[in-house]
Design an enzyme around this catalytic site. Structure first.
Site, PDB file in Angstrom:
ATOM      1  CG  ASN A   9      -1.294   1.818  -8.595  1.00 44.70           C
ATOM      2  OD1 ASN A   9      -1.396   1.151  -7.387  1.00 44.70           O
ATOM      3  ND2 ASN A   9      -0.910   1.270  -9.758  1.00 44.70           N
ATOM      4  CD1 TRP A  10       0.309   4.883  -2.938  1.00 43.81           C
ATOM      5  CD2 TRP A  10      -0.427   4.250  -1.003  1.00 43.81           C
ATOM      6  NE1 TRP A  10       0.260   6.083  -1.928  1.00 43.81           N
ATOM      7  CE2 TRP A  10      -0.425   5.781  -0.914  1.00 43.81           C
ATOM      8  CE3 TRP A  10      -1.126   3.654   0.147  1.00 43.81           C
ATOM      9  CZ2 TRP A  10      -0.839   6.434   0.153  1.00 43.81           C
ATOM     10  CZ3 TRP A  10      -1.429   4.321   1.293  1.00 43.81           C
ATOM     11  CH2 TRP A  10      -1.222   5.679   1.154  1.00 43.81           C
ATOM     12  CE  LYS A  11       3.020   0.710  -9.735  1.00 45.58           C
ATOM     13  NZ  LYS A  11       3.738   0.661 -10.710  1.00 45.58           N
ATOM     14  CG  HIS A  94      -1.400  -0.676 -13.680  1.00 44.48           C
ATOM     15  ND1 HIS A  94      -0.191  -1.261 -13.722  1.00 44.48           N
ATOM     16  CD2 HIS A  94      -1.042   0.603 -13.243  1.00 44.48           C
ATOM     17  CE1 HIS A  94       0.613  -0.317 -13.472  1.00 44.48           C
ATOM     18  NE2 HIS A  94      -0.106   0.897 -13.186  1.00 44.48           N
ATOM     19  CD  GLU A  96       2.888  -2.509 -12.417  1.00 45.45           C
ATOM     20  OE1 GLU A  96       2.388  -2.486 -11.302  1.00 45.45           O
ATOM     21  OE2 GLU A  96       3.610  -1.691 -12.398  1.00 45.45           O
ATOM     22  CD  GLU A 166      -0.327   4.523 -15.572  1.00 44.24           C
ATOM     23  OE1 GLU A 166       0.194   5.172 -14.706  1.00 44.24           O
ATOM     24  OE2 GLU A 166      -0.581   3.458 -15.393  1.00 44.24           O
ATOM     25  N   GLY A 172       7.886   3.091 -14.161  1.00 44.70           N
ATOM     26  CA  GLY A 172       8.694   2.534 -12.899  1.00 44.70           C
ATOM     27  C   GLY A 172      10.240   2.347 -13.494  1.00 44.70           C
ATOM     28  CB  SER A 212       9.093   7.915 -14.757  1.00 48.97           C
ATOM     29  OG  SER A 212       9.262   6.641 -14.759  1.00 48.97           O
ATOM     30  N   GLY A 233       3.057   6.230  -9.792  1.00 47.94           N
ATOM     31  CA  GLY A 233       3.593   5.024  -8.733  1.00 47.94           C
ATOM     32  C   GLY A 233       4.545   5.295  -7.784  1.00 47.94           C
ATOM     33  N   GLY A 234       5.864   4.947  -8.229  1.00 48.51           N
ATOM     34  CA  GLY A 234       6.930   5.154  -6.988  1.00 48.51           C
ATOM     35  C   GLY A 234       7.017   6.458  -6.378  1.00 48.51           C
TER      36      GLY A 234
HETATM   37  C1  PEP Z   1       2.040   3.361 -12.567  1.00 48.45           C
HETATM   38  O1  PEP Z   1       2.533   2.162 -12.071  1.00 48.45           O
HETATM   39  O2  PEP Z   1       0.887   3.720 -12.705  1.00 48.45           O
HETATM   40  C2  PEP Z   1       3.210   4.362 -12.390  1.00 48.45           C
HETATM   41  C3  PEP Z   1       2.999   5.541 -13.288  1.00 48.45           C
HETATM   42  O3  PEP Z   1       4.420   4.117 -11.985  1.00 48.45           O
HETATM   43  P1  PEP Z   1       5.619   5.158 -11.761  1.00 48.45           P
HETATM   44  O4  PEP Z   1       5.191   6.550 -11.591  1.00 48.45           O
HETATM   45  O5  PEP Z   1       6.345   4.537 -10.619  1.00 48.45           O
HETATM   46  O6  PEP Z   1       6.256   5.030 -13.237  1.00 48.45           O
END
Ligand code: PEP
Length: 249
Positions: A9-11, A94, A96, A166, A172, A212, A233-234
């Site tokens: 997920n590049w957000k 998600h 967010e 999640e 994050g 993470s 994510g990151g």
């Molecule tokens: C996400 O936003 O779905 C996620 C898992 O982010 P991160 O890997 O950065 O925790």
């Protein structure tokens, strides 16, 4: 056998040229194996991403979509628009979106229906807040998120559903659920589905872990019996890291 999936997920990151570079460097990492690999760039880069990945096995997903089919919803994007540019998968729910845009179970149930009406696959995200886990309410929270948004579906619709557990406290933050915590929740989720539908359906649903996941911890998390891959994510913003995660399965 359940499908193994790693989705990135590049957000709200990367302009057009950065998006192109990331896709090209992902493609140049060589054979990604039999894992289903999905990336989710921003809406404005989706068509370009579909075109750039057309000669690879990498799939492109949207990060969200609207619950209505069309109409006066300024700034929104419908599943028909996504389908028309070759998008076959959408991330919904998600944390967010839930936290910053007020998406709730009722809205998400409509979004899921709308996506399925357009024959799209859904990566459905859910997970508890830190306070829920501290108060040992995490199983109840996850149960209500899943049942409120998904248990109205017919059994046949579940072929299009990918679940992504999640925990909000791990997204994050650099803090991740331990492999045992992930396994415990994934097994709980599979049992929920079995109770609502049946064992063979529960056994077929891919349940991803997100929060993470990094090159250094992916293998241990993915080794758990009920963890079928990850939503990243990151670490998905770096082609080498993302590839290492994919190859950890
Ligand atoms: C996400 O936003 O779905 C996620 C898992 O982010 P991160 O890997 O950065 O925790």
């Amino acid at each position: 056998m359940r499908t193994k999936i790693v989705a990135g997920n590049w957000k709200m990151n990367n302009n057009l040229s950065e998006t192109n570079t990331l896709i090209e460097s992902l493609k140049s990492q060589g054979n990604l194996g039999s894992t289903r690999v999905i990336v989710a760039p921003s809406y404005v880069h989706l068509a370009q991403a579909v075109s750039l990945t057309s000669d690879s096995s990498i799939e492109v997903a949207a990060q969200n979509m609207h619950e209505a089919k069309s109409g006066a919803f300024t700034g929104e994007v419908s599943p028909a628009m996504l389908s028309s540019i070759g998008i076959e998968t959408v991330i919904l729910g998600h944390s967010e979106r839930r936290a910053y845009y007020g998406e709730n179970d009722a809205t998400l149930a409509k979004k899921v229906d709308n996506a399925l009406d357009h024959d799209m696959d859904v990566i459905f995200c859910f997970g508890e807040e830190l306070e829920d886990r501290k108060s040992e309410n995490h199983f109840e929270v996850v149960k209500s998120q899943i049942s409120n948004a998904l248990f109205h579906l017919k059994a046949s619709a579940w072929a299009k559903i990918i679940l992504a557990y999640e925990p909000v406290w791990a997204i994050g933050t650099g803090e991740t659920a331990s492999p045992d915590q992930a396994q415990e929740m994934h097994a709980f989720i599979r049992n929920l589905i079995q109770d609502q539908y049946d064992a063979s359906l529960a056994d077929e649903v891919s349940i991803l872990y997100g929060g993470s996941v990094k090159p250094g911890n992916a293998q241990e998390i993915f080794s758990k019996q009920d963890v079928d891959g990850g939503l990243i994510g990151g670490a998905a913003l770096n082609a080498a890291d993302f590839t290492t995660i994919i190859k950890s399965i």
